[in-house]
Design a protein around this motif. Structure first.
Motif, mmCIF file in Angstrom:
data_model
loop_
_atom_site.group_PDB
_atom_site.id
_atom_site.type_symbol
_atom_site.label_atom_id
_atom_site.label_comp_id
_atom_site.label_asym_id
_atom_site.label_seq_id
_atom_site.Cartn_x
_atom_site.Cartn_y
_atom_site.Cartn_z
ATOM 1 N N ARG A 1 7.320 1.229 8.340
ATOM 2 C CA ARG A 1 8.955 0.784 7.469
ATOM 3 C C ARG A 1 8.771 0.221 6.337
ATOM 4 N NH1 ARG A 1 11.794 -1.381 11.121
ATOM 5 N NH2 ARG A 1 11.820 0.122 12.307
ATOM 6 N N GLN A 2 8.440 -0.285 5.902
ATOM 7 C CA GLN A 2 8.153 -1.143 4.779
ATOM 8 C C GLN A 2 7.776 -0.476 3.159
ATOM 9 O OE1 GLN A 2 7.862 -5.109 4.683
ATOM 10 N NE2 GLN A 2 7.409 -5.105 6.964
ATOM 11 N N VAL A 3 6.250 -0.002 3.765
ATOM 12 C CA VAL A 3 5.655 1.092 3.499
ATOM 13 C C VAL A 3 5.824 2.604 3.206
ATOM 14 C CG1 VAL A 3 4.126 2.367 3.022
ATOM 15 C CG2 VAL A 3 3.064 0.510 4.695
ATOM 16 N N LEU A 4 7.222 2.528 3.693
ATOM 17 C CA LEU A 4 7.530 3.337 2.795
ATOM 18 C C LEU A 4 8.683 3.860 2.303
ATOM 19 C CD1 LEU A 4 8.718 5.952 6.455
ATOM 20 C CD2 LEU A 4 7.069 6.546 4.821
ATOM 21 N N ASN A 5 9.130 2.743 2.463
ATOM 22 C CA ASN A 5 9.957 2.111 1.113
ATOM 23 C C ASN A 5 9.948 2.010 0.024
ATOM 24 O OD1 ASN A 5 12.851 2.239 2.927
ATOM 25 N ND2 ASN A 5 12.803 -0.228 3.453
#
Length: 498
Positions: free
Chosen positions: A411-415
């Motif tokens: 989720r952090q990578v996508l952001n």
């Protein structure tokens, strides 16, 4: 003379080939010329059998098949179908000009797929040289993922003949298949990923600093080295990296599928980045590339993992400098030069000393200072200067717990990925050029002063400064900050090798 368009693989790119045929008076014969390998020469028997078993007479003429241009070496069984069509329709007025044709023939006339068809067609599409293609159903299913191409599929030689003799060509038109995976749309472009975490970060206890470094590496495609004693979780962490990497464009998915086909594997078209992990006893030719494509090139758009890094030969380690710096590798051969893309994430793991116990709290190190120095010196400064993140992993206690899952990291990578793409970047932070660093890695006056002090005190090279700025940019993206701030730069400096 009749001509059908086809193609052959020249290293990793396709070259167009015109399959020409003449039928002249003389003693009946069947000859294939034009630097054709044995796999093509053998097609004479397959073509004859296919025609005869389907009640077609083999022309009692002198048949000459030429594969032009003659100076390029051709290989592959996919020339069977073009040759068979030229022979079977030699008396008919047929226009083959609009189509590229590929397919291997079985002895009864059925058309089969071959591993080279997908990479050939993908390469031709990228070159803008192909619009309509005729293949078998199995080939059509694979190439249906390729955009900007019209696909016609046939099951056997009789259907292929009917395709050109008949008028209803649309009944052979193959319906394109879509990617059925999770996706995000950024600036009108789709990027795909999967929520299937076969290996999860929740299995790793402790090692919070290494997990944060892995998050940064995955978000910005930053090269990373993990140093620690045996059993601290270095390999365990690396094996989970592919499942949290940034989402993939269609071009990247197709590129990985192409590399799979070149290894004679069935492409799976999954939006999961590949990981190549050659053994430290591998030869330089197998890593860099010789007569065949090397591990460095096969890792493009994925991960190249070197476990026990200092045990690789110095010539291999130094050969990594060019692909890590220029994101490409030029391999020179006897009669050709081939340029491979090398936009991979380089990950390495190593022990702190030959015995591995230098950082251990429970085991005593058996190495003397000279042995440790020799071990460390196997990695040159120019090579280490190309590493963005250098992480020390210490022993964990039995009370250590898992604090984060792969899904939370993803989720952090996508952001962070969205932040990079919305800025208009073509590359992830770790692969930015010097001009792009100036454009996207903006510092305020206070942060610039900190960087200048670090440059003087740590004797940083220009390359090292750029690495620090790129890592700082990714850390800021993870916090969804527009500009790089002092804390981001200080965290980036903490990942430099001491």
């Amino acid at each position: 003379m009749k001509i059908i368009k086809s193609a052959t693989l020249n290293e990793i790119e396709a070259k167009e080939v015109s399959v020409e045929a003449t039928f002249t008076k003389g003693l009946p014969s069947f000859t294939i010329v034009g630097l054709a390998t044995n796999s093509i020469q053998e097609s004479k028997d397959r073509v004859k059998s296919s025609l005869l078993t389907n009640e077609y007479k083999f022309p009692p003429k002198k048949i000459t098949i030429n594969l032009a241009p003659s100076e390029i070496k051709k290989a592959g069984s996919h020339f069977d179908l073009p040759i068979a069509l030229l022979v079977s329709l030699y008396e008919d007025k047929v226009n083959f000009d609009e189509y590229h044709i590929f397919g291997e023939l079985s002895l009864n006339g059925d058309i089969k797929d071959s591993y080279s068809i997908f990479p050939i067609i993908l390469s031709l599409v990228k070159q803008g040289k192909i619009k309509n293609v005729l293949v078998c159903e199995k080939s059509a299913k694979k190439i249906s993922k390729i955009p900007n191409i019209k696909i016609y599929s046939v099951r056997n030689l009789l259907e292929a003949i009917d395709f050109f003799k008949g008028k209803e060509k649309d009944k052979y038109l193959y319906k394109k298949e879509k990617f059925e995976y999770e996706k995000i749309n950024v600036n009108g472009k789709d990027f795909y990923f999967t929520n299937d975490y076969k290996l999860d970060f929740k299995d790793i206890r402790g090692q919070e600093n290494a997990k944060k470094a892995a998050l940064i590496a995955a978000s910005g495609n930053h090269n990373i080295i993990l140093e620690g004693s045996p059993g601290v979780g270095k390999s365990m962490l690396v094996k989970r990296l592919p499942f949290i990497m940034t989402p993939m464009s269609i071009d990247e998915i197709l590129e990985i599928a192409k590399l799979q086909a070149l290894q004679l594997k069935e492409p799976d078209f999954k939006p999961i980045r590949t990981i190549r992990s050659p053994h430290n006893t591998s030869t330089k030719a197998s890593i860099v590339g010789g007569t065949n494509i090397g591990e460095i090139s096969l890792a493009n758009s994925g991960i190249l993992f070197f476990d026990e890094l200092p045990h690789f030969s110095s010539s291999i380690i130094e050969a990594l400098r060019e692909p890590l710096e220029d994101y490409s590798l030029l391999v020179s051969r006897a009669n050709s030069k081939v340029l491979y893309e090398t936009k991979f994430l380089f990950v390495a793991a190593m022990n702190p000393c030959p015995c591995g116990n230098l950082l251990s709290v429970s085991n005593n190190c058996r190495c003397n200072e000279l042995e440790i120095k020799r071990y460390k010196n196997r990695l040159s400064e120019p090579f280490l200067d190309r590493i963005d993140l250098y992480v020390i992993m210490n022993d964990t206690s039995v009370d250590s717990k898992s604090t984060i899952t792969s899904q939370e990291i993803r989720r952090q990578v996508l952001n962070a990925f969205k932040m990079q793409m919305l800025r208009g970047q073509k590359n992830l932070n770790g692969k930015l050029s010097d001009d792009e660093i100036t454009k996207y890695c903006i510092l305020d006056s206070e942060t610039k002063e900190v960087l200048e002090k670090a440059r003087i005190n740590l004797n940083l090279s220009f390359r090292s400064i750029n690495k620090i700025l790129k890592v700082s940019r990714t850390i800021a993206d993870l916090e969804e900050c527009t500009n790089i701030q002092k804390r981001h730069l200080l965290e980036s400096l903490s990942y430099r090798r001491r």
